[in-house]
Structure formats: C-alpha cells, structure tokens
Design a protein around this motif. Structure first.
Motif, mmCIF file in Angstrom:
data_model
loop_
_atom_site.group_PDB
_atom_site.id
_atom_site.type_symbol
_atom_site.label_atom_id
_atom_site.label_comp_id
_atom_site.label_asym_id
_atom_site.label_seq_id
_atom_site.Cartn_x
_atom_site.Cartn_y
_atom_site.Cartn_z
ATOM 1 N N GLY A 25 0.837 -1.207 0.000
ATOM 2 C CA GLY A 25 0.000 0.000 0.000
ATOM 3 C C GLY A 25 0.861 1.242 0.000
ATOM 4 O O GLY A 25 1.651 1.459 -0.912
ATOM 5 N N ASP A 26 0.766 2.050 1.052
ATOM 6 C CA ASP A 26 1.528 3.291 1.141
ATOM 7 C C ASP A 26 2.633 3.200 2.187
ATOM 8 O O ASP A 26 3.023 4.195 2.786
ATOM 9 C CB ASP A 26 0.595 4.468 1.446
ATOM 10 N N ALA A 27 3.156 1.981 2.396
ATOM 11 C CA ALA A 27 4.139 1.799 3.465
ATOM 12 C C ALA A 27 5.128 0.679 3.140
ATOM 13 O O ALA A 27 4.873 -0.173 2.297
ATOM 14 C CB ALA A 27 3.414 1.469 4.774
ATOM 15 N N ILE A 28 6.241 0.714 3.833
ATOM 16 C CA ILE A 28 7.182 -0.397 3.898
ATOM 17 C C ILE A 28 7.092 -0.864 5.346
ATOM 18 O O ILE A 28 7.694 -0.256 6.237
ATOM 19 C CB ILE A 28 8.625 0.035 3.550
ATOM 20 N N PRO A 29 6.293 -1.894 5.619
ATOM 21 C CA PRO A 29 5.992 -2.250 7.001
ATOM 22 C C PRO A 29 7.163 -2.814 7.810
ATOM 23 O O PRO A 29 7.221 -2.625 9.019
ATOM 24 C CB PRO A 29 4.877 -3.286 6.882
ATOM 25 N N GLN A 30 8.100 -3.477 7.155
ATOM 26 C CA GLN A 30 9.203 -4.106 7.885
ATOM 27 C C GLN A 30 10.441 -3.208 7.915
ATOM 28 O O GLN A 30 10.804 -2.614 6.889
ATOM 29 C CB GLN A 30 9.560 -5.450 7.242
ATOM 30 N N PRO A 31 11.117 -3.134 9.068
ATOM 31 C CA PRO A 31 12.367 -2.357 9.136
ATOM 32 C C PRO A 31 13.391 -2.860 8.126
ATOM 33 O O PRO A 31 13.403 -4.036 7.767
ATOM 34 C CB PRO A 31 12.850 -2.596 10.566
ATOM 35 N N LEU A 32 14.259 -1.983 7.696
ATOM 36 C CA LEU A 32 15.300 -2.332 6.739
ATOM 37 C C LEU A 32 16.451 -3.087 7.396
ATOM 38 O O LEU A 32 17.227 -3.741 6.708
ATOM 39 C CB LEU A 32 15.842 -1.071 6.055
ATOM 40 N N VAL A 33 16.580 -2.958 8.709
ATOM 41 C CA VAL A 33 17.639 -3.647 9.454
ATOM 42 C C VAL A 33 17.052 -4.280 10.704
ATOM 43 O O VAL A 33 16.024 -3.835 11.221
ATOM 44 C CB VAL A 33 18.789 -2.688 9.849
ATOM 45 N N ALA A 34 17.731 -5.317 11.198
ATOM 46 C CA ALA A 34 17.270 -6.007 12.402
ATOM 47 C C ALA A 34 17.823 -5.356 13.676
ATOM 48 O O ALA A 34 17.355 -5.631 14.771
ATOM 49 C CB ALA A 34 17.678 -7.479 12.351
ATOM 50 N N VAL A 35 18.803 -4.498 13.534
ATOM 51 C CA VAL A 35 19.426 -3.822 14.669
ATOM 52 C C VAL A 35 18.463 -2.769 15.222
ATOM 53 O O VAL A 35 17.745 -2.125 14.461
ATOM 54 C CB VAL A 35 20.747 -3.153 14.217
ATOM 55 N N ALA A 36 18.468 -2.601 16.530
ATOM 56 C CA ALA A 36 17.599 -1.598 17.155
ATOM 57 C C ALA A 36 17.926 -0.204 16.615
ATOM 58 O O ALA A 36 19.087 0.127 16.370
ATOM 59 C CB ALA A 36 17.775 -1.621 18.668
ATOM 60 N N SER A 37 16.893 0.595 16.433
ATOM 61 C CA SER A 37 17.089 1.962 15.946
ATOM 62 C C SER A 37 17.324 2.905 17.126
ATOM 63 O O SER A 37 16.920 2.638 18.243
ATOM 64 C CB SER A 37 15.901 2.402 15.108
#
Length: 140
Positions: A25-37
């Motif tokens: 839809g209008d999002a990228i639901p999964q983070p690009l990295v597994a490391v905490a932001s």
C-alpha cells in the motif's frame, strides 16, 4: 497518488549492497535492518547535513534557527504517519507523489542528474533510515 493495495517488491539487489524491502500500500511495514534503531541518532540526521530535513521542513520544537517551509512541518508527524509510512517517505517518496521535491534517501536506481561520485549510493544507509524513523515516530 497512492499505490494499489497489492504488495510490490522494492528496489534493492545484493549487487549494490542495499537490502530488499516490500512495499504494501503506502508503506514499507518491515524495518530495513534487524538492529535496534536509535532516536538520538535519528535526531542528529534530521537536524544535520546527512538528512538536511530542515532545509524544507519546519520543526519548531527542535530549536533550530532556520527551517524550511517548502514541505509539511515535521511537528506531530509520528501521530500522522505510521513507521511503515515514514519508511516509504524516506526510502522513495516519489512512489507516493511523482511531483515531490523530496529526494529518495535510499533508492538509487532510476534517478536523474546524480553526480558520478554518488551514483549507486544511497543518501542514507538502512540504519540511518531506521534511526530517523525512530526519531520522527516520537514527534507526536
């Protein structure tokens, strides 16, 4: 212009060092990295030259002396957009609005007038994208 609700594969290949992502839809639901932001690092990106966000966006609570008015203010953006929506805005805002002046901070293909030294390189890394999202999500 919003994307169809069908999921689309994002632009990333192992050859250019970018991670794969999925647009829904209008999002990228999964983070690009597994490391905490890290929201503190995200604030530095928003306030600094890496992101140059305040060139176009206002963020009065930042205390910055100069802010832009070409784009919507960032105040309260965390209440208006989900993390996934913020992610797509940063990764490739042109998917949402073909006429946007906001650069694609992570997409590297199909861009025009990119200096040779910067071709194939994202403006922000995947970790920087996630740190920026962590900061922006707290702006309520």
């Amino acid at each position: 212009m919003l994307l169809p609700l069908l999921a689309l594969l994002g632009c990333a290949t192992a050859g250019n060092g970018l991670v794969d992502f999925r647009i829904e839809g209008d999002a990228i639901p999964q983070p690009l990295v597994a490391v905490a932001s890290d929201p503190a690092q995200g604030r530095k990106i928003v306030m600094g030259r890496d992101g140059n966000c305040l060139l176009c966006h206002a963020l009065p609570e930042s205390g910055a002396r100069f802010m832009g008015n070409l784009a919507p203010p960032l105040s309260g953006v965390g209440a208006r957009l989900s993390r996934g929506q913020l992610r797509l805005q940063l990764v490739d805002s042109m998917r949402l609005n073909r006429d946007t002046i906001m650069p694609s901070y992570y997409r590297v293909d199909g861009l025009n007038q990119v200096a040779q030294a910067f071709r194939g390189k994202p403006i922000l890394t995947a970790q920087q994208i996630e740190d920026t999202i962590a900061y922006l999500a707290h702006l309520r």
